[in-house]
Design a protein around this motif. Structure first.
Motif, short mmCIF file in Angstrom:
data_model
loop_
_atom_site.label_atom_id
_atom_site.label_comp_id
_atom_site.label_asym_id
_atom_site.label_seq_id
_atom_site.Cartn_x
_atom_site.Cartn_y
_atom_site.Cartn_z
N LYS A 16 0.84 -1.18 0.00
CA LYS A 16 0.00 0.00 0.00
C LYS A 16 0.88 1.24 0.00
N SER A 17 0.36 2.30 -0.58
CA SER A 17 1.12 3.53 -0.65
C SER A 17 0.27 4.66 -0.13
N GLN A 18 0.91 5.61 0.55
CA GLN A 18 0.22 6.79 1.02
C GLN A 18 1.20 7.94 1.09
N PHE A 19 0.74 9.13 0.68
CA PHE A 19 1.61 10.29 0.61
C PHE A 19 0.86 11.52 1.09
N LEU A 20 1.55 12.37 1.82
CA LEU A 20 0.99 13.66 2.18
C LEU A 20 1.22 14.63 1.03
N VAL A 21 0.19 15.32 0.66
CA VAL A 21 0.25 16.29 -0.45
C VAL A 21 0.20 17.68 0.16
N LYS A 22 1.27 18.43 -0.01
CA LYS A 22 1.37 19.75 0.60
C LYS A 22 0.80 20.86 -0.28
N THR A 23 0.96 20.68 -1.61
CA THR A 23 0.49 21.70 -2.55
C THR A 23 -0.21 21.02 -3.72
N LEU A 24 -1.06 21.77 -4.39
CA LEU A 24 -1.74 21.28 -5.59
C LEU A 24 -1.52 22.26 -6.73
N PRO A 25 -1.12 21.79 -7.90
CA PRO A 25 -1.00 22.69 -9.05
C PRO A 25 -2.32 23.41 -9.31
N GLY A 26 -2.22 24.70 -9.53
CA GLY A 26 -3.41 25.50 -9.77
C GLY A 26 -3.90 26.22 -8.53
N LEU A 27 -3.27 25.94 -7.37
CA LEU A 27 -3.66 26.60 -6.13
C LEU A 27 -2.41 27.16 -5.47
N ASP A 28 -2.38 28.45 -5.23
CA ASP A 28 -1.20 29.09 -4.65
C ASP A 28 -1.02 28.70 -3.18
N GLY A 29 0.23 28.50 -2.81
CA GLY A 29 0.58 28.26 -1.42
C GLY A 29 0.31 26.85 -0.95
N ASP A 30 0.66 26.61 0.31
CA ASP A 30 0.42 25.31 0.91
C ASP A 30 -1.07 25.10 1.17
N LEU A 31 -1.50 23.86 1.12
CA LEU A 31 -2.89 23.55 1.40
C LEU A 31 -3.22 23.85 2.85
N PRO A 32 -4.37 24.47 3.11
CA PRO A 32 -4.74 24.79 4.50
C PRO A 32 -5.43 23.62 5.20
N PHE A 33 -5.34 22.45 4.62
CA PHE A 33 -5.89 21.24 5.21
C PHE A 33 -4.92 20.10 4.92
N THR A 34 -5.08 19.00 5.65
CA THR A 34 -4.20 17.84 5.47
C THR A 34 -4.79 16.91 4.42
N LEU A 35 -4.06 16.74 3.33
CA LEU A 35 -4.49 15.88 2.23
C LEU A 35 -3.51 14.72 2.08
#
Length: 480
Positions: A16-35
């Motif tokens: 199994k694989s799992q990764f924390l995603v800090k940023t998403l292309p198309g959205l400025d800055g770090d995500l304000p939630f845990t993805l």
């Protein structure tokens, strides 16, 4: 308990694989939630690789409910819910182009108060895939078992959420799959499968539940909404005997009546009857004329095949914008999509699953025509249910949903009454119980379409929060 879970880490097969995603292309800055994103292998030899997005609650993730949410289709990506219904981001159409889709945060995400797993299922939906052609072939029963297997493995990987209240949710065609998964969970708990799940109930929006009942409610709904005259409705009802799905080909009076119905409805957007169809320069054929409910997310126009002549934004444009975003290399890298998916095109709803491309060999079979019996079985459990419908949805009209709920013959403790957001009527609701352990809330969402959260996000978040808090939709608080 935790010792047993750690033992399962070794006993459950699959990498199994799992990764924390800090940023998403198309959205400025770090995500304000845990993805978190990842894959979990299920089925024989983990041949089916199911992809998920997990967003921790922005409130109190240690105690807030855990929800696994499924989109409809079958074959629609969970991005349908994450970006357009109950999730924290969406497309910013005002400044986006297909070459450069831009995202924006939305204020009415259910992740404000819940941990949500958005699951791409079955294989062929979103970024989920199978390692062999045979493993793409599935049906309602198998899809629900694989989703249950996914959930077990996910909880083993995330033991800190084992004690959180667990709910299974979804919309549209997943109205079939959600009860099947809930039953799998109850069965698993009863026979002692590990890990035990803290199941509390389920929620379904605009749910496909009973093939005949849901379909046959469309024409009465159209009449109630003044889309059919009294005379046209009377002719269809009397000549077809209220059966509009399985029509006797020798019943010429019924066929003629339904042709008249189709002429009245052929240019109506059945997903939200007040919204325009996307391209009025083309002849629209009503979904009613297809006499089936197999493709609940298929719009009256295939926006991929039409020339791009639209003069204004249309709701169906989300298919193209999300596909443009999800097929970018930087997006796939950010989401940690498996390399095996590199040469596969992402589409929001994979129409080939149900045979839109090859009608002779669909990979998905709807082998459970009705789940009303499952809902009835849950009335003897310790269970909470929320069933809600956009009241302008003609795909799965609320009339059909009310019919099967009433067939459960449950005591009514709160009869039909309005519920409010910002002191305005947001819809109407009823509450049913069975003893002290079971309750079902039914709610309409005024002005909502298919699905309600896409059209009325503020109202749906308030509905969800109130239901979680006290099992009613009373005016306790309004989330602004």
């Amino acid at each position: 308990m935790l010792f047993a879970v750690f033992l399962l880490l070794a006993s459950l097969d699959g990498i199994k694989s799992q990764f924390l995603v800090k940023t998403l292309p198309g959205l400025d800055g770090d995500l304000p939630f845990t993805l978190e994103t990842g894959y979990i292998g299920v089925g024989a030899s983990d041949d089916v690789q199911l992809f998920y997005y997990f967003i921790e609650s922005e409130g109190n993730p240690e105690d807030d409910p855990l929800i696994i949410w499924l989109s409809g289709g079958p074959g629609c990506s969970s991005i349908s819910a994450l970006m357009f219904q109950i999730g924290p981001v969406t497309i910013n159409y005002a400044i986006s182009t297909l070459e450069n889709p831009i995202l924006k945060l939305v204020p009415y995400s259910w992740t404000k108060v819940a941990n949500i797993i958005f699951l791409d299922q079955p294989a062929g939906s979103g970024f989920s895939y199978a390692k062999s052609p045979e493993s793409y072939i599935t049906n309602d029963t198998l899809a629900s078992k694989l989703a249950y297997s996914f959930l077990r493995k996910w909880l083993v990987d995330h033991p800190k959420f084992l004690s959180n209240p667990l709910y299974v949710g979804g919309d549209s065609y997943s109205g079939i799959i959600v009860p099947l998964i809930v039953q799998e969970i109850y069965n698993g708990n009863e026979i002692g499968e590990e890990p035990p799940m803290n199941i509390k109930g389920y929620m379904v929006g605009n749910p496909f539940t009973d093939t005949s009942g849901d379909y046959n409610s469309r024409i009465p709904f159209a009449h109630d909404m003044a889309l059919l005259s009294d005379a046209i409705y009377k002719s269809a009802k009397e000549n077809c005997g209220g059966e509009y799905l399985n029509v006797d080909p020798n019943n010429s009076l019924c066929i003629h009546a339904l042709q008249t119905v189709d002429k009245c409805l052929e240019r109506i957007n059945i997903h939200q009857i007040l919204e325009p169809v996307c391209d009025t320069s083309n002849t629209i054929k009503s979904d009613l004329s297809r006499r089936d409910l197999r493709g609940l997310h298929k719009t009256s126009l295939d926006t991929w095949s039409l020339p791009q002549l639209q003069k204004r934004w249309c709701r169906d444009d989300k298919d193209e914008y999300t596909a443009a975003w999800a097929n970018r290399n930087d997006v796939r890298e950010a989401l940690h999509i498996h390399e095996e998916f590199n040469n596969i095109e992402w589409v929001r709803c994979n129409k080939s699953i149900q045979g839109y491309i090859s009608m002779e060999n669909p990979s998905y079979t709807g082998n459970v025509p009705s789940v009303v019996g499952y809902h009835r079985h849950f009335t003897d459990k310790k269970c909470r249910a929320l069933v809600f419908s956009g009241d302008h949805d003609m795909t799965i009209p609320h009339l059909g949903t009310l019919n099967w709920i009433q067939s459960l013959n449950l005591p009514v403790v709160d009869d039909w009454r309005p519920w409010f957001v910002d002191d305005q009527v947001a819809g109407y609701t009823m509450k049913y119980i069975n003893g002290t352990d079971y309750s079902l809330i039914f709610a309409t969402v005024k002005g909502g379409g298919h699905a309600a959260g896409e059209y009325k996000p503020k109202e749906c978040l308030n509905m969800f929060v109130r239901w979680l808090a006290n099992d009613t939709l009373s005016l306790d608080r309004t989330i602004t």
